[in-house]
Design a protein around this motif. Sequence first.
Motif, PDB file in Angstrom:
ATOM      1  N   CYS A 473      24.180  43.055 -29.915  1.00  0.00           N
ATOM      2  CA  CYS A 473      24.779  43.284 -28.283  1.00  0.00           C
ATOM      3  C   CYS A 473      25.848  44.037 -28.550  1.00  0.00           C
ATOM      4  N   GLU A 474      25.502  45.454 -28.250  1.00  0.00           N
ATOM      5  CA  GLU A 474      27.320  45.820 -28.574  1.00  0.00           C
ATOM      6  C   GLU A 474      27.483  47.076 -27.109  1.00  0.00           C
ATOM      7  N   ALA A 475      29.116  46.573 -26.837  1.00  0.00           N
ATOM      8  CA  ALA A 475      29.397  47.902 -25.652  1.00  0.00           C
ATOM      9  C   ALA A 475      29.400  48.760 -25.683  1.00  0.00           C
ATOM     10  N   VAL A 476      28.150  49.085 -24.907  1.00  0.00           N
ATOM     11  CA  VAL A 476      28.093  50.899 -25.016  1.00  0.00           C
ATOM     12  C   VAL A 476      28.568  51.632 -25.437  1.00  0.00           C
ATOM     13  N   VAL A 477      29.355  52.826 -25.586  1.00  0.00           N
ATOM     14  CA  VAL A 477      29.602  54.181 -25.883  1.00  0.00           C
ATOM     15  C   VAL A 477      29.713  55.422 -25.105  1.00  0.00           C
ATOM     16  N   CYS A 478      31.135  55.842 -24.622  1.00  0.00           N
ATOM     17  CA  CYS A 478      30.815  56.349 -23.674  1.00  0.00           C
ATOM     18  C   CYS A 478      31.178  57.867 -25.228  1.00  0.00           C
ATOM     19  N   PRO A 479      31.183  59.154 -25.099  1.00  0.00           N
ATOM     20  CA  PRO A 479      30.974  60.073 -25.225  1.00  0.00           C
ATOM     21  C   PRO A 479      32.855  60.158 -25.969  1.00  0.00           C
ATOM     22  N   ASP A 480      33.095  60.241 -27.085  1.00  0.00           N
ATOM     23  CA  ASP A 480      34.880  61.154 -26.912  1.00  0.00           C
ATOM     24  C   ASP A 480      35.458  61.809 -26.412  1.00  0.00           C
ATOM     25  N   LEU A 481      36.426  61.995 -25.442  1.00  0.00           N
ATOM     26  CA  LEU A 481      36.525  62.628 -24.825  1.00  0.00           C
ATOM     27  C   LEU A 481      37.622  63.833 -25.507  1.00  0.00           C
ATOM     28  N   ARG A 482      37.948  63.345 -26.494  1.00  0.00           N
ATOM     29  CA  ARG A 482      38.745  64.055 -27.063  1.00  0.00           C
ATOM     30  C   ARG A 482      38.168  65.554 -28.316  1.00  0.00           C
ATOM     31  N   ILE A 483      36.895  65.116 -28.101  1.00  0.00           N
ATOM     32  CA  ILE A 483      35.936  66.218 -28.808  1.00  0.00           C
ATOM     33  C   ILE A 483      36.579  67.734 -27.543  1.00  0.00           C
ATOM     34  N   GLU A 484      36.826  67.738 -26.534  1.00  0.00           N
ATOM     35  CA  GLU A 484      36.469  68.285 -25.214  1.00  0.00           C
ATOM     36  C   GLU A 484      38.229  67.882 -25.173  1.00  0.00           C
ATOM     37  N   PRO A 485      39.059  68.547 -25.769  1.00  0.00           N
ATOM     38  CA  PRO A 485      40.357  68.686 -24.914  1.00  0.00           C
ATOM     39  C   PRO A 485      40.477  69.320 -23.700  1.00  0.00           C
ATOM     40  N   ILE A 486      41.356  68.432 -22.526  1.00  0.00           N
ATOM     41  CA  ILE A 486      41.623  69.369 -22.022  1.00  0.00           C
ATOM     42  C   ILE A 486      42.948  70.926 -21.482  1.00  0.00           C
ATOM     43  N   ASN A 487      42.316  71.662 -21.273  1.00  0.00           N
ATOM     44  CA  ASN A 487      43.515  72.418 -21.396  1.00  0.00           C
ATOM     45  C   ASN A 487      44.745  72.058 -20.221  1.00  0.00           C
ATOM     46  N   PHE A 488      46.398  72.254 -20.630  1.00  0.00           N
ATOM     47  CA  PHE A 488      47.678  71.908 -20.350  1.00  0.00           C
ATOM     48  C   PHE A 488      47.289  70.603 -19.912  1.00  0.00           C
ATOM     49  N   ALA A 489      46.554  69.623 -20.516  1.00  0.00           N
ATOM     50  CA  ALA A 489      47.426  67.785 -20.003  1.00  0.00           C
ATOM     51  C   ALA A 489      47.319  67.634 -21.985  1.00  0.00           C
ATOM     52  N   THR A 490      47.378  65.980 -21.710  1.00  0.00           N
ATOM     53  CA  THR A 490      47.373  65.671 -23.133  1.00  0.00           C
ATOM     54  C   THR A 490      47.442  63.971 -22.827  1.00  0.00           C
ATOM     55  N   ILE A 491      46.177  63.016 -23.507  1.00  0.00           N
ATOM     56  CA  ILE A 491      45.960  61.869 -23.503  1.00  0.00           C
ATOM     57  C   ILE A 491      47.534  61.292 -23.414  1.00  0.00           C
ATOM     58  N   THR A 492      48.177  60.486 -22.611  1.00  0.00           N
ATOM     59  CA  THR A 492      49.326  59.491 -23.084  1.00  0.00           C
ATOM     60  C   THR A 492      48.449  58.374 -22.873  1.00  0.00           C
ATOM     61  N   ASP A 493      46.926  57.783 -23.147  1.00  0.00           N
ATOM     62  CA  ASP A 493      46.896  56.398 -23.083  1.00  0.00           C
ATOM     63  C   ASP A 493      45.625  56.828 -23.815  1.00  0.00           C
ATOM     64  N   LYS A 494      45.228  55.802 -24.301  1.00  0.00           N
ATOM     65  CA  LYS A 494      43.230  55.672 -24.591  1.00  0.00           C
ATOM     66  C   LYS A 494      43.103  54.858 -25.452  1.00  0.00           C
ATOM     67  N   THR A 495      42.406  53.435 -24.723  1.00  0.00           N
ATOM     68  CA  THR A 495      41.661  52.187 -25.235  1.00  0.00           C
ATOM     69  C   THR A 495      40.732  52.037 -26.257  1.00  0.00           C
ATOM     70  N   GLY A 496      40.071  52.896 -25.659  1.00  0.00           N
ATOM     71  CA  GLY A 496      38.733  53.422 -26.774  1.00  0.00           C
ATOM     72  C   GLY A 496      37.867  54.559 -26.224  1.00  0.00           C
ATOM     73  N   THR A 497      36.761  53.748 -26.582  1.00  0.00           N
ATOM     74  CA  THR A 497      34.865  54.936 -25.961  1.00  0.00           C
ATOM     75  C   THR A 497      34.296  53.500 -25.952  1.00  0.00           C
ATOM     76  N   SER A 498      34.332  52.577 -25.940  1.00  0.00           N
ATOM     77  CA  SER A 498      33.362  51.538 -25.401  1.00  0.00           C
ATOM     78  C   SER A 498      32.799  51.554 -23.530  1.00  0.00           C
ATOM     79  N   TYR A 499      32.992  50.127 -23.288  1.00  0.00           N
ATOM     80  CA  TYR A 499      32.734  49.913 -21.928  1.00  0.00           C
ATOM     81  C   TYR A 499      34.276  49.155 -21.738  1.00  0.00           C
TER      82      TYR A 499
END
Length: 794
Positions: A473-499
Amino acid sequence: MGSDTSGLTTLVWLTVNVSYRRDWKMCDINGNVYSEVELVHEDGCFSSNISPWSQALVGKCANHSCMEGYKFALKGDGITCKLAYCIGMPNVATALLHEPFGLYRDLGREIVACPDLAPVNFATITAETGKNYQGTITYACNRGYELMSGDLTRQCQDDKAWSGSPPVCEAVVCPDLRIEPINFATITAETGKNYQDTITYACNRGYELKSGDLTRQCQDDKAWSGSPPVCEIVACPDLAPVNFATITAETGKNYQDTITYACNRGYELKSGDLTRQCQDDKAWSGSPPVCEIVACPDLAPVNFATITAETGKNYQGTITYACNRGYELMSGDLTRQCQDDKAWSGSPPVCEAVVCPDLRIEPINFATITDKTGTSYKDKVTYACITNYVLKTGDLTRQCFADKTWSGSPPVCKIVACPDLTPVNFATITAETGKNYQGTITYACNRGYELKSGDLTRQCQDDKAWSGSPPVCEAVVCPDLRIEPINFATITDKTGTSYKDKVTYACITNYVLKTGDLTRQCFADKTWSGSPPVCSKNTEDILTKNSQYHVTVTKKQTNFPKITEYKKKTQSDILEYNRDELRSNCGAVKTEIFGISIHEGVLNNLSGQKRPVLRLVRTDLSTGWSEADLSSGWSNRLSTGLVWGRPVLRTGEGSIVSQIKKTGQSTIYDCEYGFVCGAEKGVDGIKEPKSMFHTRVELEPFWWVNLGQVYKVQKVISTNQMDNYGHRLTKMLLHVGIDTSRMNVCGQFIGPAVNGQVIVIRCNTLPEGQIVKLTSFHTAPEFFHLAEVEVYAV
């Protein structure tokens, strides 16, 4: 010189070699000595203090003299002196002069001379005084010849005939040697019995010359040279002993005698001859016999037996076998010896496997025999416990040993039980029926976890193993948000894409959160909490939200038409309003023109500028929103403050689709002194001197941006470095492609560029692509840096 009875001196032709003396004088003249007597021939004359001649000088030489070492010679009608022909230098007492001279005076009387004599065969002239009267000639028969008739000495007579008769010389003759034949010899050649004739003998075959001569020659004394040949029978040398052989017969060592050998017992002839004969060349026929020990053939391998001792395969050699472990001798011989007939004694050993007792006589409880190869050595018998039973003690497979016993012990079977299962991470047991045969255990993954592999239900099988494999059993994984970058915003902190992992955004400078969430968390259902943040430029003090128009500041001045007239304009038309006209028409209150709210603050921002104009541009709504242009001379702040619209602004020429997108470059350059040089700086919307992308020194450095999806690219506007080193950009190539392996050239820029230059490269063919790449070309390695890159596409 000679004289006749008249008493007159007669000079006779002479040819002599004269010993030259330093006081001699010679000359060669032709002419008369005395006019009354005709000179038949005169070749020379000479004078000498010791002259034997009665006249010292004659002819034309009489009244002339030459220096010592010179002689007279005719020159035309006169006489001259020239060097005498001598062996050795002139004026040397011992020099020799070789010149003919003499006089011949015809006094009317002929000298008597005999004719030349014919050559005499086999004779030689030994003395000769001349052919004149009383001259003589003497012969001698050649060696080996003798006078048979005629005269050996003859004299010229006054009748001009030679006395006697020509001598006849014939070869001498030796006695006939065939009268006395030579024993054991034969005449092989004979030329005759005369002088220098030869007779040649040869000893008969098998005989050789012991004394005398095989060739004899007739000599001039009528005797044969040498002595008669003596031939005796040849004898061969003693033969060396032959190893491993014995002489069985021998007739002697002379010509045609024989010797016979026999190889000893256990030996055989390998080469040479057992019988040899003495030949006429004193050599024995054939070659010495070579007797070698006999060798028995290789023995075929013996199945299930090993050779334990071996002395060889030669005569009397032995080979000893031993049956392998688990085998015993059934027939044949374990030791065999090589005999003189090249055969091995005895017969091959036959080893067969030992036999164990039959186990089927004693059946096993709760087990059956599943496989049995036999009861011989190394044969096996295999058992299997019946269904639901497993082995408790003993052995399910037993093998027949060399001592005729079975390995191991009889199997004892008991009912099956599976082992305890280890705990499963992030899972809970929801049901369990036991660990015996067919018992089951059921798991469920914890909240926020899902099954990646293995089985959630497992059953105990008859092999004491649980079916399937442990669940993972492994933690579920959400879609990688980096695939769809946000206009005029940057990711400042990211711990992963798991539950329960989180991602944190921040709007870029001059942008604020309009809707959505800046912090989102991965939920158990593989979705992110909240909604994507929407960052927009902070324009609350300039334009109202949801404006459908764009405001541009220009320096152009026009008359300000009435608003009602503007409302009559069609799409894509443009109206321009002078600042004062706007103020007078709109007043200090907020005035709305086709959805645009014009604040007094906007007009105030224009203060200090010389008659600026607000341009109201309406575009076809089907093509999107228009873009803000800032004419030269206005500050970035004013431009930024006047631009309002969606995050991606669109015009009739397409949209800026490159801002805040994924970027990369050929090399990373570590900037200093407050500069920021990452690849992402090429699309951050900031056009400042210390913000740029910047590579290291390369021959063909490049930079790229991933637009996130495929567009039709219309143009790329690049802003060169603003305050320094803008000249480094000399040539730039624009590529567009689906990916980095499939790219096409869109256009190029040929420089050199200047600081802050805005470079527009248009793609007239509207190439489709997701990757836009800029490459700087140089003749030598150079940096590549631009302050900003804007990609327009539809």
